[in-house]
Write a protein that holds these residues in place. Structure first.
Motif, mmCIF file in Angstrom:
data_model
loop_
_atom_site.group_PDB
_atom_site.id
_atom_site.type_symbol
_atom_site.label_atom_id
_atom_site.label_comp_id
_atom_site.label_asym_id
_atom_site.label_seq_id
_atom_site.Cartn_x
_atom_site.Cartn_y
_atom_site.Cartn_z
ATOM 1 N N ARG A 170 0.842 -1.202 0.000
ATOM 2 C CA ARG A 170 0.000 0.000 0.000
ATOM 3 C C ARG A 170 0.878 1.253 0.000
ATOM 4 O O ARG A 170 0.687 2.177 -0.769
ATOM 5 C CB ARG A 170 -0.891 -0.018 1.254
ATOM 6 N N THR A 171 1.865 1.246 0.885
ATOM 7 C CA THR A 171 2.773 2.394 1.021
ATOM 8 C C THR A 171 3.499 2.669 -0.293
ATOM 9 O O THR A 171 3.545 3.805 -0.770
ATOM 10 C CB THR A 171 3.823 2.097 2.116
ATOM 11 N N SER A 229 2.812 1.637 -3.320
ATOM 12 C CA SER A 229 1.922 1.983 -4.444
ATOM 13 C C SER A 229 1.574 3.465 -4.367
ATOM 14 O O SER A 229 1.598 4.172 -5.379
ATOM 15 C CB SER A 229 0.626 1.171 -4.398
ATOM 16 N N ALA A 230 1.252 3.946 -3.159
ATOM 17 C CA ALA A 230 0.880 5.365 -3.014
ATOM 18 C C ALA A 230 2.101 6.266 -3.206
ATOM 19 O O ALA A 230 2.001 7.345 -3.793
ATOM 20 C CB ALA A 230 0.245 5.604 -1.647
ATOM 21 N N ALA A 231 3.272 5.820 -2.730
ATOM 22 C CA ALA A 231 4.485 6.647 -2.836
ATOM 23 C C ALA A 231 4.874 6.881 -4.292
ATOM 24 O O ALA A 231 5.556 7.858 -4.612
ATOM 25 C CB ALA A 231 5.645 5.999 -2.084
ATOM 26 N N TRP A 234 3.194 8.083 -6.355
ATOM 27 C CA TRP A 234 2.610 9.367 -6.758
ATOM 28 C C TRP A 234 3.506 10.544 -6.392
ATOM 29 O O TRP A 234 3.143 11.706 -6.616
ATOM 30 C CB TRP A 234 1.213 9.546 -6.152
ATOM 31 N N THR A 249 8.123 10.642 0.913
ATOM 32 C CA THR A 249 6.737 10.207 0.730
ATOM 33 C C THR A 249 6.555 8.811 1.327
ATOM 34 O O THR A 249 5.575 8.540 2.030
ATOM 35 C CB THR A 249 6.366 10.230 -0.773
ATOM 36 N N LEU A 254 4.015 7.911 4.481
ATOM 37 C CA LEU A 254 2.965 6.899 4.324
ATOM 38 C C LEU A 254 3.158 5.763 5.339
ATOM 39 O O LEU A 254 2.183 5.199 5.842
ATOM 40 C CB LEU A 254 2.965 6.358 2.894
ATOM 41 N N GLU A 309 0.627 3.830 8.395
ATOM 42 C CA GLU A 309 0.476 2.387 8.634
ATOM 43 C C GLU A 309 0.903 2.022 10.050
ATOM 44 O O GLU A 309 0.984 0.840 10.395
ATOM 45 C CB GLU A 309 1.344 1.596 7.637
#
Ligand SMILES: Cc1cc2nc3c(=O)[nH]c(=O)nc-3n(C[C@H](O)[C@H](O)[C@H](O)COP(=O)(O)O)c2cc1C
Length: 225
Positions: free
Chosen positions: A28-29, A31-33, A35, A152, A156, A160
């Motif tokens: 999750r971290t 994948s979002a990072a 961006w 980032t 993130l 978590e």
């Protein structure tokens, strides 16, 4: 967790429990990072995430090198200018005083400082670690992009419930890291990052690092009084 809380609760944590980091949290971290911004959207980061056996193997190999008194690998980039001028030199000294002072290690006890620093090779007990590479052909602007990516990731991780510690120290053993992660030859190791749940039983608790006052690092250019 709002952005301010993520920013202010992120610290370089140097004591982790052995509680496993869920794979979903890492996915999750990261994948979002992805961006994170980068000039012309080059996305120049290359992350290798180690857990379990491969991380244990890396820690073992690095630990053996330290124990054998092995010299560092030849540097692939300059971590600091050889003559660090003011105010950077003063800030680095203040950081060293605080970090080692908190551990009760006096300035002149270089051996004790080295022993404390050697916890780097155990990732401070963390059960997960990220190794961040950048293409050798890229320049300062892309290194800056990589920095934004890493921050980032760290923010993130806070969402978590995880903590981290970025580690340029790993670049000193880049050959050992490469033995475990087998990166393509065009990649250069910038740093590692230990990831895990903070060990809050560590005593004494590490003091929060300070920051220069706003007036030292920010200049407002405007027509306000
Ligand atoms: C690029 C980078 C490399 C770092 N390398 C190390 C390292 O090798 N070992 C370590 O213990 N801390 C390392 N740190 C952590 C810094 O010492 C820490 O971020 C700084 O003192 C500010 O403290 P804070 O992160 O707790 O706010 C590194 C941080 C950054 C951003």
């Amino acid at each position: 967790m709002d952005v301010y809380e993520a920013v202010t609760s992120r610290r370089a944590v140097r004591g982790f429990t052995d509680r496993q980091v869920p794979r979903e949290s890492l996915e999750r971290t990261l994948s979002a990072a992805a961006w994170a911004p980068s000039a012309s959207n080059l996305q120049p980061w290359n992350a290798y995430v180690l857990t379990g056996g491969p991380l244990a193997e890396l820690k073992k190999r690095a630990g053996e090198r330290v124990a054998a008194g092995d010299p560092w690998d030849e540097p692939e980039y300059e971590q600091y200018p050889p003559a660090l001028k003011s105010p950077y030199h003063d800030r680095r000294s203040a950081f060293g005083e605080q970090r080692y002072g908190a551990l009760g290690i006096p300035r002149e006890d270089l051996e004790a400082r080295q022993r404390a620093a050697s916890a780097n090779w155990d990732c401070f007990g963390a059960p997960a670690a990220l190794f961040c590479y950048i293409d050798r052909d890229l320049g300062p602007a892309q290194w800056s992009d990589v920095g934004m990516y890493l921050q980032t990731v760290m923010l993130l991780l806070r969402a978590e419930g995880l903590h981290s510690c970025t580690q340029m120290a790993w670049a000193k053993y880049h050959r050992t890291v490469a033995e475990v992660v087998s990166p393509p030859a065009e990649l250069l190791l910038f740093c590692g990052m230990s990831i895990g749940f903070e060990d809050t039983t560590t005593t004494p608790p590490a003091p929060r690092t300070g920051r220069a006052p706003l007036t030292e690092t920010v200049t407002f250019v405007d027509d306000l009084e």
